[in-house]
Design an enzyme around this catalytic site. Sequence first.
Site, mmCIF file in Angstrom:
data_model
loop_
_atom_site.group_PDB
_atom_site.id
_atom_site.type_symbol
_atom_site.label_atom_id
_atom_site.label_comp_id
_atom_site.label_asym_id
_atom_site.label_seq_id
_atom_site.Cartn_x
_atom_site.Cartn_y
_atom_site.Cartn_z
ATOM 1 N N CYS A 112 14.849 12.450 24.190
ATOM 2 C CA CYS A 112 15.816 13.353 23.583
ATOM 3 C C CYS A 112 15.252 14.313 22.541
ATOM 4 O O CYS A 112 15.251 15.526 22.707
ATOM 5 C CB CYS A 112 16.953 12.532 22.986
ATOM 6 S SG CYS A 112 18.304 13.535 22.374
ATOM 7 N N HIS A 158 20.308 15.671 16.939
ATOM 8 C CA HIS A 158 19.212 14.709 17.145
ATOM 9 C C HIS A 158 17.817 15.279 16.905
ATOM 10 O O HIS A 158 16.852 14.886 17.555
ATOM 11 C CB HIS A 158 19.284 14.083 18.549
ATOM 12 C CG HIS A 158 18.753 12.682 18.565
ATOM 13 N ND1 HIS A 158 18.748 11.884 19.690
ATOM 14 C CD2 HIS A 158 18.203 11.916 17.579
ATOM 15 C CE1 HIS A 158 18.215 10.706 19.410
ATOM 16 N NE2 HIS A 158 17.873 10.702 18.127
#
Length: 465
Positions: A70, A120
Site C-alpha cells: 500500500c 496511508h
Amino acid sequence: MKRLIILPLAVCALARAADARPNIVFVIVDQWRAQAFGFAGDPNVKTPNLDRFEHESLHLVNAVAGTPVCSPTRASLLTGQRPLTHGVFLNDVPLNPDAISLPKTLAAAGYDTACIGKWHIDGHGRSNFIPIERRQGFDYWKVLECTHAYNNSPYFSNTAEKLKWDGYDALAQTQDAQAYIRDHSKSGKPFLLWLAWGPPHNPYPTAPEKFRALYTPKDIVLRPNVPSESAAQARRDLAGYYAHCSALDACFGELWQTLKDAGIEENTLIVFTSDHGDMLYSQNLQRKQKPYDESVRVPLLLHWPRAFAQKNVKLDAPFNSEDMMPTLLGLSGVAIPASVEGLDFSAYLRGGKDPSDGAALIRCPAPFGEWERRAGGREYRGIRTARFTFVRDLDGPWLLFDNEKDPYQQENLVGKPEHAALQSELDARLKQKLAAAHDDFRPAAEYIARWKYKVDANGTMPYTP
C-alpha cells in the site's frame, strides 16, 4: 502603467491554459487485482460499470505496482519517485512533507485539489489527525490515514474533530465526491479529485448485504493455481472479495454518471487503478508484496473523450507506479519537476512511441507483515515484460515465467537448460534496470538502518506512534 498592461495579459494567458487543461478524477482502490473484472475474463465477478468503462477507455494491460504494497505504491503515485528514493518502502512510514507531489504541482498550475478516503503515507498513526502541512498539497480534505472497518469508518476534515462516514464508507465517500464534482463543475477552474476507497482489501465479508447476496462460495470458479487444500477457504474469501468489487463498481458507475450530468466528462481525465493486487490463495499465498501476477499486476484504465480519439484500446507497454505523476502532468500540459524518476507516457497514450524499454522493475526492498521471513518472505528484484516475469532474490535467480504460455505461473523455468539463454537475457536486462535506478539490491536491514526506521521482529512498523 506598464504593470497594469502586463497583469491582464498574464491573467488571460493563465485562463486560456486552464481552459485547455483537463479535470482529473483519480480513483484508487485497495488490493483489487488486475484479473478480477468481467473485462479481464474473471468468470465470477460482476463489474458491469467498469466493463463498460474499459470498453470506452485506454487500458494499459501490463500496468504493475512496482513495490506491491500500500504505502510504497501511494507514495510513488504522488511523487513520481521510486520507493528507495522517497523512502516509503514499508507501510506506516511518513512521506516527507516537503516532497514535490502531484497535487502541489497541479495547485501551482491553477488546479483545485481534493482528497477523499484513504491516505496511508503519513506514518503518524492510522487513526490520527493529519495537519495541513502533511497533506502534500490537497486543499479539500476528508481523509483517514487507514482503516478497514468499512461500516464504522472515521475521517478528519479541517479540524481534529473525528467524524464518521455514514454506512459503508466507499458509498459515502463517493457521494461526497459527487457533490465536489457538481460544485466544481461551475467554478471554471480545473481540479484534481483523488478518491481512495479502502475495499476490496480484507476483511472480505463486510460489503453491503445486497452485494454479498450476489456470490455463493460453492459457485466460485477458482484460478488453476489455487491448490486443492486451500480451495474451500479461497472460495469463501473470494465470495466476499467479489462482493466488495461489485459494490465499488456500483459506486464507480454513479461517479461516472455525475461527470456526465455535470457536463464535464468530455474534458475530464478519469483514471481507475489499484495500489496492488491480492493473491487470494493463488500459489497458496495470501495478500500482496509477492512477485506473482495476482499481487503485482493492477488495473489501469484512462478515459478522456476530448483527447483520446480512440477508445476500447488495449496498450501493452509496461507501466509502473512512478510513471503516474509524469504521465498525468504530461497530459495536463504541466511541466514535470526534475525530482520525478518515472516516465511520461502522455504521448504514447495519444498514439506516440512507447517511452519504456519494454520492462517494468518490480521489487521488495524489505519484506514485512504478511510477507515476513518465517512465512517465506524475502527481498527480491525483478522485471515484468509483456510476456515474461524474471525475479532474483539475494541468493540469485528465483523465478522465471513465460506468462504467454503459462498465464497462471505454474512452471518456474529458472535453471532449466533449455531456457538458459532466455534466463541470461532477462538477468542482464534486470541488472541494467537496477543500475539505471541506482538500486544496489542490499539486504532489507541496510535500507531500514539507512532511513532510521524502527521495526518489530517481523520487519513491520508499528501502526501507532
